[in-house]
Write a protein that holds these residues in place. Sequence first.
Motif, PDB file in Angstrom:
ATOM      1  N   HIS A  72      -4.047   6.485   6.063  1.00 44.32           N
ATOM      2  CA  HIS A  72      -5.367   5.967   6.434  1.00 44.32           C
ATOM      3  C   HIS A  72      -5.365   5.292   7.809  1.00 44.32           C
ATOM      4  O   HIS A  72      -6.336   4.631   8.164  1.00 44.32           O
ATOM      5  CB  HIS A  72      -5.883   4.993   5.362  1.00 44.32           C
ATOM      6  CG  HIS A  72      -5.156   3.677   5.327  1.00 44.32           C
ATOM      7  ND1 HIS A  72      -5.814   2.465   5.408  1.00 44.32           N
ATOM      8  CD2 HIS A  72      -3.843   3.379   5.228  1.00 44.32           C
ATOM      9  CE1 HIS A  72      -4.922   1.488   5.345  1.00 44.32           C
ATOM     10  NE2 HIS A  72      -3.725   2.007   5.228  1.00 44.32           N
ATOM     11  N   HIS A  73      -4.275   5.450   8.557  1.00 43.16           N
ATOM     12  CA  HIS A  73      -4.285   4.933   9.933  1.00 43.16           C
ATOM     13  C   HIS A  73      -4.891   6.000  10.855  1.00 43.16           C
ATOM     14  O   HIS A  73      -4.825   7.180  10.547  1.00 43.16           O
ATOM     15  CB  HIS A  73      -2.860   4.618  10.397  1.00 43.16           C
ATOM     16  CG  HIS A  73      -2.194   3.530   9.588  1.00 43.16           C
ATOM     17  ND1 HIS A  73      -1.427   3.802   8.480  1.00 43.16           N
ATOM     18  CD2 HIS A  73      -2.225   2.198   9.712  1.00 43.16           C
ATOM     19  CE1 HIS A  73      -0.992   2.653   7.966  1.00 43.16           C
ATOM     20  NE2 HIS A  73      -1.467   1.667   8.686  1.00 43.16           N
ATOM     21  N   THR A 127      -4.273   3.588   1.713  1.00 45.70           N
ATOM     22  CA  THR A 127      -3.793   4.892   1.246  1.00 45.70           C
ATOM     23  C   THR A 127      -3.786   4.917  -0.289  1.00 45.70           C
ATOM     24  O   THR A 127      -3.967   5.970  -0.897  1.00 45.70           O
ATOM     25  CB  THR A 127      -2.382   5.191   1.793  1.00 45.70           C
ATOM     26  OG1 THR A 127      -2.412   5.045   3.220  1.00 45.70           O
ATOM     27  CG2 THR A 127      -1.941   6.608   1.466  1.00 45.70           C
ATOM     28  N   ASP A 173       0.834  -1.206   0.000  1.00 46.87           N
ATOM     29  CA  ASP A 173       0.000   0.000   0.000  1.00 46.87           C
ATOM     30  C   ASP A 173       0.870   1.257   0.000  1.00 46.87           C
ATOM     31  O   ASP A 173       0.614   2.214  -0.741  1.00 46.87           O
ATOM     32  CB  ASP A 173      -0.934  -0.015   1.220  1.00 46.87           C
ATOM     33  CG  ASP A 173      -1.923   1.142   1.211  1.00 46.87           C
ATOM     34  OD1 ASP A 173      -2.329   1.570   0.113  1.00 46.87           O
ATOM     35  OD2 ASP A 173      -2.282   1.612   2.309  1.00 46.87           O
ATOM     36  N   ASP A 214       1.001   6.547   3.905  1.00 45.31           N
ATOM     37  CA  ASP A 214       0.677   5.285   4.575  1.00 45.31           C
ATOM     38  C   ASP A 214       1.406   5.131   5.908  1.00 45.31           C
ATOM     39  O   ASP A 214       1.862   4.046   6.250  1.00 45.31           O
ATOM     40  CB  ASP A 214       0.979   4.097   3.638  1.00 45.31           C
ATOM     41  CG  ASP A 214       0.257   2.824   4.088  1.00 45.31           C
ATOM     42  OD1 ASP A 214      -0.905   2.922   4.516  1.00 45.31           O
ATOM     43  OD2 ASP A 214       0.865   1.740   4.024  1.00 45.31           O
ATOM     44  N   ASP A 260      -4.121  -4.351   1.596  1.00 44.53           N
ATOM     45  CA  ASP A 260      -4.572  -3.732   2.842  1.00 44.53           C
ATOM     46  C   ASP A 260      -6.011  -4.093   3.194  1.00 44.53           C
ATOM     47  O   ASP A 260      -6.372  -4.110   4.366  1.00 44.53           O
ATOM     48  CB  ASP A 260      -4.403  -2.209   2.775  1.00 44.53           C
ATOM     49  CG  ASP A 260      -3.080  -1.783   3.398  1.00 44.53           C
ATOM     50  OD1 ASP A 260      -2.126  -2.577   3.336  1.00 44.53           O
ATOM     51  OD2 ASP A 260      -3.008  -0.674   3.954  1.00 44.53           O
TER      52      ASP A 260
END
Length: 342
Positions: free
Chosen positions: A125-126, A146, A44, A105, A176
């Motif tokens: 995207h965390h 991401t 990702d 990411d 992911d």
Amino acid sequence: MSHISAAPSIHALKGATWKPQVDEFYSCFTSKDSVLITIDPDPDAIGAALAVKRLLWHKVAAVSIGIIRQIRRLNNLTMARLLRLPLISLKSLDSIKADKFVLVDGQPSHNAFFSRLDYTAVIDHHPQTQDLQATYCDIRPDYGATSTIMTQYLRTAGILPSQTIATALLYGIKTDTRNFERHTLLEDIDSFRYLFEFADHNTLRKIQISDLSLSDTKFFNRAFSRKHVVKDRLFAHLDEVPSSDILVEVAEFLLKIHDINWTIVSGLYQGNLIVIVRNGGYRKDAGRLIRRALGSIGCAGGHQSMARAEVPVGRLIGIIGDLSSTSIERFVRRRLSPFRKY
Ligand SMILES: [Mn+2]
């Protein structure tokens, strides 16, 4: 817990509503900048970094992608090789020559290396773990990947992805979201569908199946010659193994045999007997089986379709007397026999 978002905005799926974000992202850079994108290289992150590099192409003086650790996973090594990815190993901060840094990411707090750099942009995207100092931040914790966000950026910027970038982004989304079995939004599926026609599917397939090394094959030989079938359970003990991953590979491979419902593959690794259990999952519980069989003498646990136990060899010798292949084989077979009553 996987879920599909019930109500994505209709605009998000048209792929062109991220203009304010993309404009703002671009406004952080000038044609004189030398930009370094730093990543912890999983698929990702790699896909997202390639997209950022493409976005900044011809907009800045130079842009490169730096990886903060060596790639070890064989699928990812295959990806880097087949797609000829321009990844630079970042050995130390001193060797870095760049004016601006981008992180995708991941977030600065995720890693000591990241935390020492002043980022111009962070796209991830965390879930956000700390206040971010970067000029530009786009954090979307509800997104599966991401690579999904970066696909939206490319579409918004009117850039058609090259085959390499599309393949990497597609693999990033697939990895992911674990092929959409895990946290997935309709946005992830939309980006996937968009990238699909641009990607190289033969290369993607080779990347996805490349999880063995040549030296692993001898353990398959061992498993083929030593397999022992009891009803619908296949047992194989492989003696000393270089990692427990190979036990998993063998156990999952042998589950391809159509009338085998359980594979139980064991080996010795770092002073423990490791037992890996796999099954077809339907009305079965590998975790419960292995806890009942080995939970009292080692640590054992897992889910419906996959489970694992570790028994220290010291305890094992106390029970079976020695560590010969035959003794261990018999021990595992007896403990996990389909005829054993608990
Ligand atoms: Mn990711």
